[in-house]
Design an enzyme around this catalytic site. Structure first.
Site, short mmCIF file in Angstrom:
data_model
loop_
_atom_site.label_atom_id
_atom_site.label_comp_id
_atom_site.label_asym_id
_atom_site.label_seq_id
_atom_site.Cartn_x
_atom_site.Cartn_y
_atom_site.Cartn_z
N ASP A 11 0.88 -1.18 0.00
CA ASP A 11 0.00 0.00 0.00
C ASP A 11 0.92 1.23 0.00
O ASP A 11 2.14 1.11 -0.17
CB ASP A 11 -0.99 -0.03 1.17
CG ASP A 11 -0.34 0.25 2.52
OD1 ASP A 11 0.90 0.32 2.60
OD2 ASP A 11 -1.07 0.39 3.52
N HIS A 12 0.35 2.41 0.22
CA HIS A 12 1.16 3.63 0.19
C HIS A 12 2.21 3.65 1.30
O HIS A 12 3.28 4.21 1.12
CB HIS A 12 0.26 4.87 0.31
CG HIS A 12 -0.65 4.84 1.49
ND1 HIS A 12 -1.71 3.96 1.58
CD2 HIS A 12 -0.63 5.54 2.66
CE1 HIS A 12 -2.32 4.15 2.75
NE2 HIS A 12 -1.68 5.08 3.41
N CYS A 68 3.45 -2.93 4.00
CA CYS A 68 2.63 -1.77 4.36
C CYS A 68 3.43 -0.97 5.39
O CYS A 68 4.65 -1.14 5.49
CB CYS A 68 1.24 -2.18 4.85
SG CYS A 68 1.19 -3.19 6.34
N GLY A 69 2.79 -0.08 6.12
CA GLY A 69 3.53 0.72 7.09
C GLY A 69 4.12 -0.14 8.20
O GLY A 69 5.25 0.07 8.63
N THR A 70 3.35 -1.12 8.65
CA THR A 70 3.76 -1.94 9.79
C THR A 70 3.96 -3.42 9.45
O THR A 70 4.54 -4.16 10.26
CB THR A 70 2.67 -1.90 10.87
OG1 THR A 70 1.45 -2.38 10.28
CG2 THR A 70 2.47 -0.50 11.42
N GLY A 71 3.38 -3.89 8.36
CA GLY A 71 3.34 -5.32 8.06
C GLY A 71 2.13 -6.00 8.68
O GLY A 71 1.82 -7.15 8.36
N GLY A 73 -1.37 -5.01 8.99
CA GLY A 73 -2.63 -5.11 8.25
C GLY A 73 -2.54 -6.12 7.12
O GLY A 73 -3.48 -6.88 6.85
N MET A 74 -1.40 -6.14 6.47
CA MET A 74 -1.19 -7.10 5.37
C MET A 74 -1.27 -8.54 5.89
O MET A 74 -1.89 -9.40 5.27
CB MET A 74 0.18 -6.86 4.71
CG MET A 74 0.27 -5.59 3.91
SD MET A 74 -0.84 -5.60 2.49
CE MET A 74 -0.13 -4.25 1.51
N HIS A 101 10.33 -23.75 10.28
CA HIS A 101 9.37 -24.42 11.17
C HIS A 101 7.92 -24.20 10.75
O HIS A 101 7.09 -25.11 10.92
CB HIS A 101 9.54 -23.91 12.60
CG HIS A 101 10.83 -24.33 13.24
ND1 HIS A 101 11.09 -24.15 14.58
CD2 HIS A 101 11.95 -24.92 12.72
CE1 HIS A 101 12.30 -24.61 14.86
NE2 HIS A 101 12.84 -25.08 13.75
N ARG A 135 8.86 -33.12 12.21
CA ARG A 135 7.90 -32.86 13.29
C ARG A 135 7.09 -31.58 13.03
O ARG A 135 5.98 -31.42 13.54
CB ARG A 135 8.61 -32.76 14.64
CG ARG A 135 9.49 -31.54 14.81
CD ARG A 135 10.28 -31.59 16.12
NE ARG A 135 10.96 -30.35 16.43
CZ ARG A 135 12.11 -29.96 15.89
NH1 ARG A 135 12.70 -30.73 14.99
NH2 ARG A 135 12.69 -28.83 16.26
N HIS A 136 7.65 -30.68 12.22
CA HIS A 136 6.95 -29.43 11.96
C HIS A 136 5.77 -29.63 10.99
O HIS A 136 4.80 -28.88 11.03
CB HIS A 136 7.91 -28.38 11.40
CG HIS A 136 9.05 -28.12 12.32
ND1 HIS A 136 8.88 -27.56 13.57
CD2 HIS A 136 10.38 -28.37 12.20
CE1 HIS A 136 10.04 -27.46 14.17
NE2 HIS A 136 10.98 -27.95 13.37
C1 RB5 Z 1 -1.43 3.14 6.34
O1 RB5 Z 1 -1.41 4.39 6.96
C2 RB5 Z 1 -1.14 2.05 7.35
O2 RB5 Z 1 -2.21 1.94 8.24
C3 RB5 Z 1 -0.88 0.74 6.66
O3 RB5 Z 1 0.20 0.90 5.79
C4 RB5 Z 1 -0.50 -0.45 7.53
O4 RB5 Z 1 0.48 -0.12 8.46
C5 RB5 Z 1 -1.62 -1.19 8.12
O5 RB5 Z 1 -1.44 -2.19 8.82
#
Ligand code: RB5
Length: 144
Positions: A11-12, A68-71, A73-74, A101, A135-136
């Site tokens: 995303d952006h 994404c910004g944090t990983g 939401g994806m 694993h 085992r995994h």
């Molecule tokens: C976008 O502002 C941000 O919410 C998105 O990139 C992501 O971090 C969501 O999990």
């Protein structure tokens, strides 16, 4: 590295790092497809996460990488698709073990959380590490 086909999306919040990952793919001759977004403008991460997850779950692609910004939401979204084991990763040890694993098939990264060089090390390790099975495998079957 086996001949992997990798689906990539962002995303952006993850656009800059997604472009860096594409450069890595080109330098290492790894087959990949960019599922967007293609210009940095506000977008909704669930759209591309769903597209990449479906492309991997269908078998058309071996692995997916989502930024994404944090990983977060994806990974939350990608894990809604049956057969997807998406992981949000911020260190190289977890990158390796998520493959060895957990047989993770979608890697999620947060551009606002880690720097480019660490992110590219994570991508490199994650692509090169195989699933140990044994085992995994029983535990992965339990998830399914
Ligand atoms: C976008 O502002 C941000 O919410 C998105 O990139 C992501 O971090 C969501 O999990």
């Amino acid at each position: 590295m086996e001949n992997l086909k990798v689906a990539i999306g962002c995303d952006h919040g993850g656009f800059h790092l997604k472009e860096k990952i594409k450069e890595y793919m080109e330098v290492h001759h790894i087959e990949h497809k960019d599922f967007g977004i293609y210009i940095k403008e506000a977008s909704d991460y669930p759209e591309v996460a769903k597209d990449v997850a479906k492309a991997v779950a269908s078998g058309e692609f071996d692995r997916g990488i989502l930024v994404c910004g944090t990983g977060l939401g994806m990974s939350i979204t990608a894990n809604k698709t049956k057969g997807i084991r998406a992981v949000s990763i911020e260190n190289t040890y977890s990158a390796r073990v998520s493959r060895a694993h957990n047989n993770s098939n979608v890697l999620c990264l947060g551009e606002r959380v880690i720097g480019d060089y660490l992110a590219l090390d994570i991508v490199d390790i994650w692509l090169k590490t195989g699933f140990e099975g044994g085992r995994h495998k029983k535990r992965i079957d339990m998830i399914e």
